[in-house]
Write a protein that holds these residues in place. Structure first.
Motif, PDB file in Angstrom:
ATOM      1  N   PRO A 253      24.399 -10.566 -12.831  1.00 51.01           N
ATOM      2  CA  PRO A 253      25.278  -9.648 -13.556  1.00 51.01           C
ATOM      3  C   PRO A 253      26.686 -10.208 -13.681  1.00 51.01           C
ATOM      4  O   PRO A 253      27.178 -10.894 -12.794  1.00 51.01           O
ATOM      5  CB  PRO A 253      25.280  -8.386 -12.698  1.00 51.01           C
ATOM      6  CG  PRO A 253      24.092  -8.507 -11.811  1.00 51.01           C
ATOM      7  CD  PRO A 253      23.842  -9.979 -11.641  1.00 51.01           C
TER       8      PRO A 253
ATOM      9  N   GLY B  22      14.752 -11.022 -21.615  1.00 48.97           N
ATOM     10  CA  GLY B  22      14.592  -9.679 -21.070  1.00 48.97           C
ATOM     11  C   GLY B  22      15.171  -9.549 -19.668  1.00 48.97           C
ATOM     12  O   GLY B  22      15.783  -8.541 -19.329  1.00 48.97           O
ATOM     13  N   ALA B  23      15.021 -10.591 -18.864  1.00 49.05           N
ATOM     14  CA  ALA B  23      15.556 -10.550 -17.503  1.00 49.05           C
ATOM     15  C   ALA B  23      17.078 -10.485 -17.500  1.00 49.05           C
ATOM     16  O   ALA B  23      17.678  -9.867 -16.618  1.00 49.05           O
ATOM     17  CB  ALA B  23      15.083 -11.779 -16.720  1.00 49.05           C
TER      18      ALA B  23
ATOM     19  N   ARG C 172      18.741  -6.799 -17.838  1.00 51.03           N
ATOM     20  CA  ARG C 172      18.766  -5.848 -16.726  1.00 51.03           C
ATOM     21  C   ARG C 172      20.190  -5.684 -16.227  1.00 51.03           C
ATOM     22  O   ARG C 172      20.809  -6.638 -15.792  1.00 51.03           O
ATOM     23  CB  ARG C 172      17.871  -6.330 -15.600  1.00 51.03           C
ATOM     24  CG  ARG C 172      16.426  -6.310 -15.959  1.00 51.03           C
ATOM     25  CD  ARG C 172      15.559  -6.647 -14.756  1.00 51.03           C
ATOM     26  NE  ARG C 172      14.207  -6.866 -15.249  1.00 51.03           N
ATOM     27  CZ  ARG C 172      13.524  -7.976 -15.079  1.00 51.03           C
ATOM     28  NH1 ARG C 172      14.045  -8.970 -14.398  1.00 51.03           N
ATOM     29  NH2 ARG C 172      12.318  -8.101 -15.565  1.00 51.03           N
ATOM     30  N   GLY C 173      20.683  -4.471 -16.339  1.00 58.22           N
ATOM     31  CA  GLY C 173      22.015  -4.184 -15.836  1.00 58.22           C
ATOM     32  C   GLY C 173      23.145  -4.692 -16.711  1.00 58.22           C
ATOM     33  O   GLY C 173      24.305  -4.596 -16.345  1.00 58.22           O
ATOM     34  N   ARG C 174      22.822  -5.238 -17.856  1.00 59.48           N
ATOM     35  CA  ARG C 174      23.837  -5.769 -18.762  1.00 59.48           C
ATOM     36  C   ARG C 174      23.827  -4.939 -20.042  1.00 59.48           C
ATOM     37  O   ARG C 174      22.817  -4.849 -20.722  1.00 59.48           O
ATOM     38  CB  ARG C 174      23.537  -7.227 -19.092  1.00 59.48           C
ATOM     39  CG  ARG C 174      24.644  -7.897 -19.867  1.00 59.48           C
ATOM     40  CD  ARG C 174      24.358  -9.350 -20.117  1.00 59.48           C
ATOM     41  NE  ARG C 174      24.206 -10.106 -18.879  1.00 59.48           N
ATOM     42  CZ  ARG C 174      24.018 -11.411 -18.825  1.00 59.48           C
ATOM     43  NH1 ARG C 174      23.941 -12.120 -19.939  1.00 59.48           N
ATOM     44  NH2 ARG C 174      23.891 -12.029 -17.679  1.00 59.48           N
TER      45      ARG C 174
ATOM     46  N   SER D 205      21.849  -0.003 -21.500  1.00 57.34           N
ATOM     47  CA  SER D 205      21.920  -0.786 -20.266  1.00 57.34           C
ATOM     48  C   SER D 205      20.515  -0.865 -19.696  1.00 57.34           C
ATOM     49  O   SER D 205      19.716   0.033 -19.892  1.00 57.34           O
ATOM     50  CB  SER D 205      22.839  -0.129 -19.245  1.00 57.34           C
ATOM     51  OG  SER D 205      24.164  -0.150 -19.697  1.00 57.34           O
ATOM     52  N   GLY D 206      20.230  -1.937 -19.013  1.00 55.57           N
ATOM     53  CA  GLY D 206      18.928  -2.033 -18.388  1.00 55.57           C
ATOM     54  C   GLY D 206      18.053  -3.068 -19.020  1.00 55.57           C
ATOM     55  O   GLY D 206      18.518  -4.057 -19.585  1.00 55.57           O
ATOM     56  N   ARG D 207      16.768  -2.815 -19.002  1.00 57.87           N
ATOM     57  CA  ARG D 207      15.774  -3.803 -19.399  1.00 57.87           C
ATOM     58  C   ARG D 207      15.326  -3.607 -20.842  1.00 57.87           C
ATOM     59  O   ARG D 207      15.136  -2.504 -21.303  1.00 57.87           O
ATOM     60  CB  ARG D 207      14.551  -3.659 -18.495  1.00 57.87           C
ATOM     61  CG  ARG D 207      13.538  -4.731 -18.718  1.00 57.87           C
ATOM     62  CD  ARG D 207      12.446  -4.602 -17.723  1.00 57.87           C
ATOM     63  NE  ARG D 207      11.501  -5.688 -17.977  1.00 57.87           N
ATOM     64  CZ  ARG D 207      10.369  -5.796 -17.374  1.00 57.87           C
ATOM     65  NH1 ARG D 207       9.989  -4.918 -16.505  1.00 57.87           N
ATOM     66  NH2 ARG D 207       9.572  -6.799 -17.644  1.00 57.87           N
TER      67      ARG D 207
END
Length: 136
Positions: free
Chosen positions: A8, A102-103, A106-108, A127-129
């Motif tokens: 992140p 995709g990874a 996550r959280g971005r 936000s998320g996946r």
């Protein structure tokens, strides 16, 4: 020294390319960006790198279309996500593949422009996946 890919990042971009108003940011990203590189180029799936002309933040643009074989109203999705310099370099050299994006999501926070079959277009921060088509 670069950061490991996928970690992140506390802050990305400027108010013009990554601000709170998704409509203003969408307009800016469509007009105020410079194209840097094609990563994947197809009619149904494309990935490219763009850079904000104001602050030089790099973004990955992911375009996906899903063919509607019955009605011809193909769904179209665009995801615009900021990337670090290391991640951008990995995409251009091939050490980071489009299917691995995709990874990073996550959280971005990333901007989605969704236009589903038979439905209205929707622009929103997410936000998320998120998923990228397998095998690309």
């Amino acid at each position: 020294m670069g950061r490991p890919m996928g970690r992140p990042v506390a802050e990305f971009g400027c108010a013009k390319c990554y601000g709170e108003d998704e409509r203003a940011v969408w307009g800016r990203q469509r007009e105020g960006f410079e194209h840097e590189a094609e990563v994947a180029d197809g009619s149904l799936f494309a990935v490219n790198l763009r850079r904000c002309r104001e602050c030089s933040q790099k973004f990955v643009w992911i375009f996906t279309a899903v063919v509607d074989w019955m009605g011809g109203d193909d769904a179209q999705y665009v995801t615009v996500m900021p990337v670090t310099a290391d991640e951008a370099a990995g995409l251009t050299t091939g050490t980071l593949r489009p299917r691995d994006l995709g990874a990073l999501g996550r959280g971005r926070r990333h901007l989605n422009h969704d236009w589903p079959t038979g439905g209205p277009a929707r622009l929103h921060w997410r936000s998320g996946r998120f998923l990228v088509a397998e095998g690309r």
